[in-house]
Design a protein around this motif. Structure first.
Motif, mmCIF file in Angstrom:
data_model
loop_
_atom_site.group_PDB
_atom_site.id
_atom_site.type_symbol
_atom_site.label_atom_id
_atom_site.label_comp_id
_atom_site.label_asym_id
_atom_site.label_seq_id
_atom_site.Cartn_x
_atom_site.Cartn_y
_atom_site.Cartn_z
ATOM 1 N N ALA A 1 8.963 -22.478 -9.770
ATOM 2 C CA ALA A 1 8.790 -21.852 -11.081
ATOM 3 C C ALA A 1 7.520 -21.015 -11.148
ATOM 4 N N SER A 2 6.445 -21.463 -10.500
ATOM 5 C CA SER A 2 5.183 -20.755 -10.646
ATOM 6 C C SER A 2 4.454 -20.658 -9.311
ATOM 7 N N VAL A 3 4.243 -19.430 -8.873
ATOM 8 C CA VAL A 3 3.477 -19.181 -7.647
ATOM 9 C C VAL A 3 2.119 -18.655 -8.091
ATOM 10 N N PRO A 4 1.039 -19.287 -7.641
ATOM 11 C CA PRO A 4 -0.290 -18.808 -8.055
ATOM 12 C C PRO A 4 -0.479 -17.331 -7.723
ATOM 13 N N SER A 5 -1.045 -16.589 -8.663
ATOM 14 C CA SER A 5 -1.206 -15.143 -8.473
ATOM 15 C C SER A 5 -2.082 -14.827 -7.270
ATOM 16 N N ASN A 6 -3.073 -15.667 -6.981
ATOM 17 C CA ASN A 6 -3.920 -15.393 -5.814
ATOM 18 C C ASN A 6 -3.122 -15.537 -4.519
ATOM 19 N N TYR A 7 -2.097 -16.395 -4.503
ATOM 20 C CA TYR A 7 -1.249 -16.509 -3.308
ATOM 21 C C TYR A 7 -0.370 -15.269 -3.183
ATOM 22 N N ASN A 8 0.161 -14.785 -4.299
ATOM 23 C CA ASN A 8 0.925 -13.529 -4.277
ATOM 24 C C ASN A 8 0.071 -12.407 -3.707
ATOM 25 N N THR A 9 -1.183 -12.359 -4.098
ATOM 26 C CA THR A 9 -2.102 -11.335 -3.598
ATOM 27 C C THR A 9 -2.300 -11.485 -2.089
ATOM 28 N N GLN A 10 -2.451 -12.713 -1.612
ATOM 29 C CA GLN A 10 -2.631 -12.952 -0.176
ATOM 30 C C GLN A 10 -1.398 -12.509 0.612
ATOM 31 N N ILE A 11 -0.209 -12.752 0.064
ATOM 32 C CA ILE A 11 1.034 -12.331 0.725
ATOM 33 C C ILE A 11 1.080 -10.810 0.796
ATOM 34 N N SER A 12 0.760 -10.164 -0.317
ATOM 35 C CA SER A 12 0.766 -8.704 -0.366
ATOM 36 C C SER A 12 -0.227 -8.123 0.648
ATOM 37 N N LEU A 13 -1.406 -8.708 0.746
ATOM 38 C CA LEU A 13 -2.409 -8.245 1.717
ATOM 39 C C LEU A 13 -1.922 -8.433 3.155
ATOM 40 N N PRO B 1 -5.211 15.274 8.136
ATOM 41 C CA PRO B 1 -5.032 13.878 8.554
ATOM 42 C C PRO B 1 -3.808 13.282 7.869
ATOM 43 N N PRO B 2 -3.125 12.326 8.517
ATOM 44 C CA PRO B 2 -1.940 11.733 7.910
ATOM 45 C C PRO B 2 -2.313 10.932 6.668
ATOM 46 N N ALA B 3 -1.416 10.974 5.703
ATOM 47 C CA ALA B 3 -1.632 10.228 4.461
ATOM 48 C C ALA B 3 -1.356 8.757 4.719
ATOM 49 N N PRO B 4 -2.100 7.860 4.073
ATOM 50 C CA PRO B 4 -1.845 6.434 4.271
ATOM 51 C C PRO B 4 -0.535 6.030 3.596
ATOM 52 N N ALA B 5 0.074 4.990 4.126
ATOM 53 C CA ALA B 5 1.291 4.462 3.518
ATOM 54 C C ALA B 5 0.927 3.823 2.184
ATOM 55 N N ALA B 6 1.790 3.988 1.214
ATOM 56 C CA ALA B 6 1.559 3.362 -0.085
ATOM 57 C C ALA B 6 1.619 1.850 0.092
ATOM 58 N N PRO B 7 0.753 1.102 -0.577
ATOM 59 C CA PRO B 7 0.759 -0.350 -0.399
ATOM 60 C C PRO B 7 2.017 -0.962 -0.994
ATOM 61 N N ALA B 8 2.391 -2.104 -0.445
ATOM 62 C CA ALA B 8 3.515 -2.843 -1.006
ATOM 63 C C ALA B 8 3.097 -3.368 -2.371
ATOM 64 N N ALA B 9 4.041 -3.476 -3.248
ATOM 65 C CA ALA B 9 3.755 -4.048 -4.564
ATOM 66 C C ALA B 9 3.470 -5.535 -4.379
ATOM 67 N N PRO B 10 2.774 -6.146 -5.323
ATOM 68 C CA PRO B 10 2.526 -7.580 -5.209
ATOM 69 C C PRO B 10 3.836 -8.333 -5.056
ATOM 70 N N ALA B 11 3.806 -9.359 -4.245
ATOM 71 C CA ALA B 11 5.008 -10.146 -4.001
ATOM 72 C C ALA B 11 5.445 -10.845 -5.281
ATOM 73 N N ALA B 12 6.734 -10.914 -5.472
ATOM 74 C CA ALA B 12 7.284 -11.605 -6.632
ATOM 75 C C ALA B 12 8.229 -12.688 -6.137
ATOM 76 N N PRO B 13 8.106 -13.904 -6.665
ATOM 77 C CA PRO B 13 8.992 -14.956 -6.200
ATOM 78 C C PRO B 13 10.436 -14.665 -6.582
ATOM 79 N N ALA B 14 11.336 -14.974 -5.678
ATOM 80 C CA ALA B 14 12.758 -14.832 -5.977
ATOM 81 C C ALA B 14 13.180 -15.965 -6.899
ATOM 82 N N ARG B 15 14.325 -15.821 -7.498
ATOM 83 C CA ARG B 15 14.800 -16.830 -8.444
ATOM 84 C C ARG B 15 14.914 -18.213 -7.828
#
Length: 114
Positions: A19-31, A1-15
């Motif tokens: 200043a602060s993006v809630p970590s749970n929102y970063n998780t939602q973006i990554s999902l 069977p084909p291997a699954p694609a590796a998940p994207a790393a958690p999103a990181a805000p650009a400069r």
């Protein structure tokens, strides 16, 4: 069977983002990105792997404003899959504690066979 694609790393805000993006929102973006991510079969069969860096900007309601590849994966097929992923992703609206009109993020998008 084909291997699954590796998940994207958690999103990181650009400069240029807030200043602060809630970590749970970063998780939602990554999902959202991972749900829309597809490893091209032609690249999988030829065992092509790589990581692209995606820069994108969201509106407060979660709509994609624009995107571009910050750095290519080295494979046109994988780079095209990154574009399809970000355009097909359904991003959540900003949480109430994120006081911004838009948010720019840069995320690595990895395609690796296991």
């Amino acid at each position: 069977p084909p291997a699954p694609a590796a998940p994207a790393a958690p999103a990181a805000p650009a400069r240029s983002g807030p200043a602060s993006v809630p970590s749970n929102y970063n998780t939602q973006i990554s999902l959202a990105l991972n749900r829309a991510k597809r490893y091209p079969n032609s690249a999988r069969l030829r065992r092509i792997e790589g990581t692209a860096y995606l820069r994108f900007r969201l509106q407060a309601d979660g709509r994609l404003m624009n995107w571009r590849l910050e750095r290519s994966s080295g494979s046109p097929e994988l780079d095209e899959a990154v574009g399809e992923m970000v355009q097909n992703a359904r991003f959540p609206p900003f949480p109430p504690d994120l006081d911004a009109e838009s948010l720019e993020m840069v995320v690595p998008v990895a395609f690796f066979l296991r």
